[in-house]
Design a protein around this motif. Structure first.
Motif: not given
Length: 187
Positions: A93-95, A102-106, A136-143
């Motif tokens: 994930l985004a650091i 934290l809280h979903g990333g950048l 793929g948003e912020e590294g997370y899988p799935g829409r």
């Protein structure tokens, strides 16, 4: 329910919605981050005061908000080292918090412009906020499709109901991040 233009974020228009219930309690919620900007509630003597911490303008939320009043996600809290495994697959994930996510990333849900639909319900004025996070948003899988429904109940309560659906297995921990000061803004 009134809608007020509140500025622009990333080239997108941001609106502020003002909900007022039958008792005179009011909530102001903006589409940037699905953020509660103001919540005026009566004290024990019936005097109304704003009881949430926040800013009076969009620029301050964009510049340096400590997540005042927003929806955080995809994952509220920290994910250690920005990594997790799901169904045998490792995700990075985004650091944005030391070595952590934290809280979903950048650019988590707090930094996105949500769509809004206002409606009067039998329980009080309501605002349905919606956002779709792409795969793929912020590294997370799935829409991931998220709805946060704010209802300013006629019994002087702000209720938030969440609905989340994903195109595939993922992690999600959606929450609101209001800071309250029950003594009011001048205390």
């Amino acid at each position: 329910i009134t809608r007020i233009p509140f500025g622009k974020a990333g080239g997108k228009a941001v609106d502020l919605y003002r909900l007022v219930n039958k008792q005179g309690m009011a909530a102001e919620i903006m589409t940037y981050g699905a953020t509660v900007v103001s919540l005026t509630a009566p004290d024990r003597n019936g005097r109304f005061q704003d009881v949430v911490c926040g800013y009076g303008n969009l620029a301050d939320y964009i510049k340096a908000s400590p997540y005042f009043g927003c929806i955080v996600g995809r994952y509220g809290n920290r994910i250690a080292k920005g990594k997790f495994s799901l169904n045998g697959k490792r995700y990075s994930l985004a650091i944005n918090n030391g070595p952590n996510s934290l809280h979903g990333g950048l650019k988590g849900f707090d930094k996105r412009v949500w769509s809004a639909k206002a409606e009067d319900t039998r329980n009080g004025p309501s605002l349905v906020m919606s956002y779709t996070s792409v795969d793929g948003e912020e590294g997370y899988p799935g829409r991931l499709t998220v709805q946060a429904t704010y209802t300013l109940a006629n019994e002087n309560a702000l209720r938030i109901d969440y609905r989340v659906s994903s195109s595939e297995d993922t992690v999600a921990n959606i929450t609101n991040h209001c800071y309250f000061n029950l003594a009011g803004p001048d205390a």
